[in-house]
Design a protein around this motif. Structure first.
Motif, mmCIF file in Angstrom:
data_model
loop_
_atom_site.group_PDB
_atom_site.id
_atom_site.type_symbol
_atom_site.label_atom_id
_atom_site.label_comp_id
_atom_site.label_asym_id
_atom_site.label_seq_id
_atom_site.Cartn_x
_atom_site.Cartn_y
_atom_site.Cartn_z
ATOM 1 N N PRO A 52 0.811 -1.221 0.000
ATOM 2 C CA PRO A 52 0.000 0.000 0.000
ATOM 3 C C PRO A 52 0.847 1.275 0.000
ATOM 4 C CG PRO A 52 -0.207 -1.171 2.089
ATOM 5 C CD PRO A 52 0.661 -1.992 1.217
ATOM 6 N N GLU A 53 0.243 2.360 -0.449
ATOM 7 C CA GLU A 53 0.910 3.648 -0.453
ATOM 8 C C GLU A 53 1.226 4.061 0.990
ATOM 9 O OE1 GLU A 53 -0.177 8.168 -1.789
ATOM 10 O OE2 GLU A 53 -1.059 6.525 -2.935
ATOM 11 N N ASP A 54 2.344 4.713 1.207
ATOM 12 C CA ASP A 54 2.810 5.146 2.537
ATOM 13 C C ASP A 54 3.068 3.978 3.483
ATOM 14 O OD1 ASP A 54 2.735 7.789 1.760
ATOM 15 O OD2 ASP A 54 0.688 8.079 2.446
ATOM 16 N N PHE A 55 3.447 2.819 2.927
ATOM 17 C CA PHE A 55 3.782 1.648 3.743
ATOM 18 C C PHE A 55 5.064 1.928 4.518
ATOM 19 C CE2 PHE A 55 6.021 -2.426 4.233
ATOM 20 C CZ PHE A 55 5.072 -3.132 4.943
ATOM 21 N N ARG A 56 5.109 1.540 5.769
ATOM 22 C CA ARG A 56 6.290 1.758 6.595
ATOM 23 C C ARG A 56 7.037 0.442 6.757
ATOM 24 N NH1 ARG A 56 3.335 5.250 11.178
ATOM 25 N NH2 ARG A 56 2.667 3.173 11.672
ATOM 26 N N GLY A 57 7.955 0.187 5.835
ATOM 27 C CA GLY A 57 8.762 -1.024 5.860
ATOM 28 C C GLY A 57 10.090 -0.776 6.553
ATOM 29 N N CYS A 100 7.562 3.141 13.398
ATOM 30 C CA CYS A 100 6.652 4.263 13.643
ATOM 31 C C CYS A 100 6.958 5.457 12.741
ATOM 32 C CB CYS A 100 6.719 4.689 15.102
ATOM 33 S SG CYS A 100 8.337 5.305 15.605
ATOM 34 N N ALA A 101 8.168 5.522 12.190
ATOM 35 C CA ALA A 101 8.619 6.573 11.275
ATOM 36 C C ALA A 101 8.787 7.945 11.938
ATOM 37 C CB ALA A 101 7.717 6.684 10.050
ATOM 38 N N LEU A 102 8.870 7.999 13.252
ATOM 39 C CA LEU A 102 9.117 9.276 13.921
ATOM 40 C C LEU A 102 10.500 9.814 13.553
ATOM 41 C CD1 LEU A 102 7.665 8.616 17.485
ATOM 42 C CD2 LEU A 102 6.734 10.106 15.725
ATOM 43 N N CYS A 103 11.464 8.919 13.420
ATOM 44 C CA CYS A 103 12.822 9.338 13.055
ATOM 45 C C CYS A 103 12.851 9.941 11.649
ATOM 46 C CB CYS A 103 13.783 8.161 13.143
ATOM 47 S SG CYS A 103 13.306 6.726 12.159
ATOM 48 N N VAL A 104 12.054 9.392 10.754
ATOM 49 C CA VAL A 104 11.983 9.911 9.386
ATOM 50 C C VAL A 104 11.362 11.308 9.397
ATOM 51 C CG1 VAL A 104 11.003 9.539 7.090
ATOM 52 C CG2 VAL A 104 11.822 7.596 8.411
ATOM 53 N N ASP A 105 10.327 11.486 10.198
ATOM 54 C CA ASP A 105 9.646 12.787 10.266
ATOM 55 C C ASP A 105 10.556 13.887 10.799
ATOM 56 O OD1 ASP A 105 7.358 11.557 9.353
ATOM 57 O OD2 ASP A 105 6.450 11.345 11.338
ATOM 58 N N VAL A 106 11.410 13.566 11.764
ATOM 59 C CA VAL A 106 12.223 14.585 12.422
ATOM 60 C C VAL A 106 13.561 14.832 11.706
ATOM 61 C CG1 VAL A 106 13.481 13.111 14.055
ATOM 62 C CG2 VAL A 106 12.817 15.408 14.742
ATOM 63 N N LYS A 120 16.343 13.846 3.227
ATOM 64 C CA LYS A 120 16.490 13.196 4.531
ATOM 65 C C LYS A 120 17.447 12.008 4.457
ATOM 66 C CE LYS A 120 11.987 14.601 6.114
ATOM 67 N NZ LYS A 120 11.074 14.400 7.186
ATOM 68 N N ALA A 121 18.129 11.768 5.555
ATOM 69 C CA ALA A 121 19.049 10.639 5.655
ATOM 70 C C ALA A 121 18.297 9.345 5.962
ATOM 71 C CB ALA A 121 20.087 10.890 6.732
ATOM 72 N N LEU A 122 17.077 9.453 6.459
ATOM 73 C CA LEU A 122 16.269 8.288 6.807
ATOM 74 C C LEU A 122 14.983 8.274 5.983
ATOM 75 C CD1 LEU A 122 16.586 8.609 10.660
ATOM 76 C CD2 LEU A 122 17.691 6.884 9.249
ATOM 77 N N ARG A 123 14.600 7.076 5.534
ATOM 78 C CA ARG A 123 13.325 6.914 4.841
ATOM 79 C C ARG A 123 12.829 5.492 5.054
ATOM 80 N NH1 ARG A 123 13.799 4.005 0.166
ATOM 81 N NH2 ARG A 123 15.899 3.804 -0.640
ATOM 82 N N MET A 124 11.523 5.313 4.940
ATOM 83 C CA MET A 124 10.926 3.990 5.075
ATOM 84 C C MET A 124 10.841 3.358 3.685
ATOM 85 S SD MET A 124 10.540 3.993 8.295
ATOM 86 C CE MET A 124 9.560 2.650 8.848
ATOM 87 N N SER A 125 11.260 2.117 3.569
ATOM 88 C CA SER A 125 11.219 1.420 2.282
ATOM 89 C C SER A 125 9.954 0.560 2.200
ATOM 90 C CB SER A 125 12.459 0.544 2.122
ATOM 91 O OG SER A 125 12.393 -0.565 3.002
ATOM 92 N N GLU A 126 9.798 -0.125 1.089
ATOM 93 C CA GLU A 126 8.678 -1.053 0.921
ATOM 94 C C GLU A 126 9.078 -2.472 1.291
ATOM 95 O OE1 GLU A 126 7.190 -0.639 -3.060
ATOM 96 O OE2 GLU A 126 6.288 1.301 -2.625
#
Length: 163
Positions: A52-57, A100-106, A120-126
């Motif tokens: 799904p779109e915006d999946f937090r892998g 939770c992706a809090l690190c990606v947001d900040v 950003k240095a951090l991102r969530m993959s699929e």
């Protein structure tokens, strides 16, 4: 007597499943033979359900984009990140992560010359297939390549001082 729960159950009966079905109808006795049959086109496998779109892998860390602010470490509720002071970079333990992706947001990221804004240095993959027998395997630790060399050097020095 008809209530709201009955409608929910009926709706779920006709809805497509959201999980990935097993690749073949029955568990094969020989996986290698099954793979060969699939490659020859003799056997069809079930296609996976799209992510799904915006999946937090699995978290992806790009050390070149890291500015060393440590905000990700401060906001991580699972304590899944560790500071490497020698490199001024982080080490992320995927086995501890809550995704939770809090690190990606900040993460403020870093802007290279010629770019309009910081990346950003951090991102969530699929990527979601991250099971492993060893919680400290290389597959479950995101860190700069130099950190592995530094860790091996520290282990070697510790072994020499003990022996």
């Amino acid at each position: 007597m008809v209530n709201k729960m009955m409608f929910v159950l009926l709706k779920q009966l006709v809805k497509k499943p959201a999980t990935n079905p097993f690749p073949v109808k029955h568990a094969p006795a020989n996986v290698t033979a099954l793979i060969e049959k699939v490659q020859k086109g003799e056997v069809q496998i079930n296609p996976p359900v799209p992510v799904p779109e915006d999946f937090r892998g699995k978290l992806v860390y790009t050390p070149e984009r890291c500015i060393g602010c440590r905000l990700c470490i401060m906001v991580c509720p699972a304590n899944a990140m560790e500071w490497i002071p020698e490199l001024k970079k982080i080490r992320h333990y995927v086995s501890r992560c809550m995704f939770c992706a809090l690190c990606v947001d900040v993460c403020p990221g870093k802007k290279f010359p010629g770019e309009e804004k910081a990346v950003k240095a951090l991102r969530m993959s699929e990527e979601f297939l991250i099971a492993d027998y060893d919680k400290y395997s290389d597959n479950l630790i995101e860190e700069p390549p130099e950190a592995r060399e530094l860790f091996k050097k520290e282990v070697k020095e510790a072994a020499e001082s003990e022996g």
